[in-house]
Design an enzyme around this catalytic site. Sequence first.
Site, PDB file in Angstrom:
ATOM      1  N   GLU A   4      -9.211-107.712  48.270  1.00  0.00           N
ATOM      2  CA  GLU A   4      -8.977-107.912  49.706  1.00  0.00           C
ATOM      3  C   GLU A   4     -10.231-108.409  50.421  1.00  0.00           C
ATOM      4  OE1 GLU A   4      -7.882-105.247  48.045  1.00  0.00           O
ATOM      5  OE2 GLU A   4      -5.707-105.414  48.238  1.00  0.00           O
ATOM      6  N   GLN A  35      -1.317-107.529  51.318  1.00  0.00           N
ATOM      7  CA  GLN A  35       0.034-107.186  50.866  1.00  0.00           C
ATOM      8  C   GLN A  35       0.699-106.090  51.704  1.00  0.00           C
ATOM      9  OE1 GLN A  35       0.714-105.976  46.588  1.00  0.00           O
ATOM     10  NE2 GLN A  35       1.385-108.111  46.597  1.00  0.00           N
ATOM     11  N   PHE A  69      -8.359-102.010  53.764  1.00  0.00           N
ATOM     12  CA  PHE A  69      -9.723-101.492  53.918  1.00  0.00           C
ATOM     13  C   PHE A  69     -10.834-102.195  53.155  1.00  0.00           C
ATOM     14  CE2 PHE A  69      -6.904 -98.498  55.796  1.00  0.00           C
ATOM     15  CZ  PHE A  69      -7.479 -98.414  57.047  1.00  0.00           C
ATOM     16  N   PRO A  70     -10.659-102.588  51.898  1.00  0.00           N
ATOM     17  CA  PRO A  70     -11.763-103.333  51.273  1.00  0.00           C
ATOM     18  C   PRO A  70     -12.084-104.620  52.041  1.00  0.00           C
ATOM     19  CG  PRO A  70     -10.152-102.649  49.633  1.00  0.00           C
ATOM     20  CD  PRO A  70      -9.546-102.373  50.981  1.00  0.00           C
ATOM     21  N   HIS A  77       1.746 -97.168  52.384  1.00  0.00           N
ATOM     22  CA  HIS A  77       2.588 -98.340  52.644  1.00  0.00           C
ATOM     23  C   HIS A  77       3.289 -98.262  53.996  1.00  0.00           C
ATOM     24  CE1 HIS A  77       1.951 -98.790  48.363  1.00  0.00           C
ATOM     25  NE2 HIS A  77       2.594 -99.938  48.335  1.00  0.00           N
TER      26      HIS A  77
END
Lengths: 325, 361
Positions: free
Chosen positions: A60, A82, A88-89, A129
């Site tokens: 990410e 996604q 977060f990354p 999710h």
Amino acid sequence: MALMNLLEAINHTLDQQLTLNDDVVLFGEDVGLAGGVFRTTADLQKKHGEKRVFDTPISEAAIIGSAIGMAVGGLRPVAEIQFSGFLFPGYNELVTHAARMRNRSRGRWFLPMVVRMPYGGGVRALEHHSESLETLIAHIPGLKLVIPSTPYDAKGLLTAAIKDNDPVVFMEPKRIYRAFRQEVPEEEYEIPLGKARIVRPGSRITVVAWGAMVRETENALKLLGDADAELIDLRTIAPFDKETIIDSVKKTGRILIVHEAVKSFGPAAEIIASVNEEVFYHLEVPPARLTGFDITVPLARGEHYHMVDPKRIAREIKRMLSLKA
Amino acid sequence: MLFKKYDPLKKKVFRVLGQEGKIVNKDYEPAWSDEELLAIYRQMALGRIADIKAIQFQRQGRMLTFVPNQGQEAAQIGPMLALKKTDWLVPGFREFNALLAHGLDLETAYLYWYGNEMGSKYPENVRALPVNIIIGTQINHAVGLAYARRLKNTDEVVITFIGDGGTSHGEFHEGMNFGAVLDAPLIAVIQNNQWAISTPRAKATKSETLAQKAIAYGIPGIQVDGNDLFAMHAATKEAAERARRGEGPTLIEALTYRLGAHTTSDNPDLYRSEEETAEWLERDPLKRFRIYLTEKGLWDDDREEKLQAELNDQVLEAFKKVEARGAVAPEDIFRYTYEKMTPELEKQLRSLREYLAREAQ
């Protein structure tokens, strides 16, 4: 005109922008060959080629970081995360660079880029999710945050986001991806960012919602029959359309904010603070918010306690209308 | 080819100009004219004196926190000389010399460290992103930029720099991996200056070399004497040729040393020995270049003295201009947040202006 659901409208818009503008590129995890885990980007790689619609490693930070470089290099990248819970990354890149590049280079560089991500609960998904992370974006100067609630709006807002010269986070309420269809014009059109939509006018109470909560509120109003509520779909969370809300509260004297995101420091807090600053003396009853609780989103078997639903919204509107001015 | 010959797993270090100022690898001695060699030395010397003066200005309270570059001039200037002005530089934060070598004027470069964002508004013809403080993130910007320029059918390449400490960062991995997958026209230079503030290279990674990390990404990696301008130039030149041919990224580890502190707020005496620094002073990139020029009959003490005086004036002149234009207007801190100011930002700026006007009365 064609009847489309939210997901089809997004796919159609991406297809149209890829067709109309060679600088638009689309990438993320599984967006190419597979067409996205929700099929939002289905067939776009086949149509526009692997150079412009491509899969990335599960990275990410690289997705958002490379989008920054692509925007500097003259492209209009549309990156996909996604699920918003996987942001977060890449959040580091969004906050420390995407949001600041125009300012820190005093306009020498700017970033016409869009980061799309499905968000929100109500689909009985796995952990991470179902979050609603509006505040984490809206709190960062330099970022814009857009959330559509209908197929028609999704096209107009996404088109405007792709044409915008600043980084736009486009959160898609995945719960209503396939919930209903609407007429969506074939030709290109834009809905300006930063402008709310009055879904239905009313004079007794202002209700502000966005994303999947717009439909939940409409259903609540159906349950209530004749509540004479003014429903505002905020559409852009940052920067938000204060004027439309203020004008509405001047008329109604009551305001309720409905959001999925957790309560404390959530978007409702900012909206209510603004109402208090601007039109405090127009308020007839204390402003209220109906939100997620200050908890980690529960897994499927407990999620219904946490989700704001039409019954709760209807009950809250009734309560507020029963208060004496 | 260079990258096959210098296998990082065999700890072979690529060197052209030895520590004693002698050519140790004839094949790679560049065919530069005397004028070109003198101009390169001048560039290195300018970087050195600009650095020394910046620290002095900081100690005098005239400059804010500065990141010293002394000792790393060859590792930065060598690569930039191998690229074109149409190529792109994506720096970290210790690339003062690389930016100057790519055409950035000293005044603008100083202005950033003086505390004014206008110091990151580079002239249109300087293809460089601004100083990047957040470790590791620049790799991914460079990957995206490289991909974009190739998609636009140019033959431009992108060079990015990172430190030894930066290679521990997750974004280094994500970026190198993604760049390799995309075959992006990218050159990544690791300035291994041995220290990440107080953390020595050995504690940053168990890998014997940093160059060998390239093997995991399926791209060439090479260890180069980073204080040897000729070697840094030659390695970058081959990396750029690979990139322009569409063969993807190259990883270059420059073995160098941060002679100064991490920043002007750091005291390296707390964590490293005088002996170590003294040893690296012997390997000073400027010193060996000077010996090379002297043996070619191009340099002597008089010329050195004259050059130092000239550069000193140039640096003082630039800093005088920085001090004259260093102040920031209130609207400047608002107006670049978005392309157009939002109504809310306009309101906030108005309130600041009103406050300042009242205070001024």
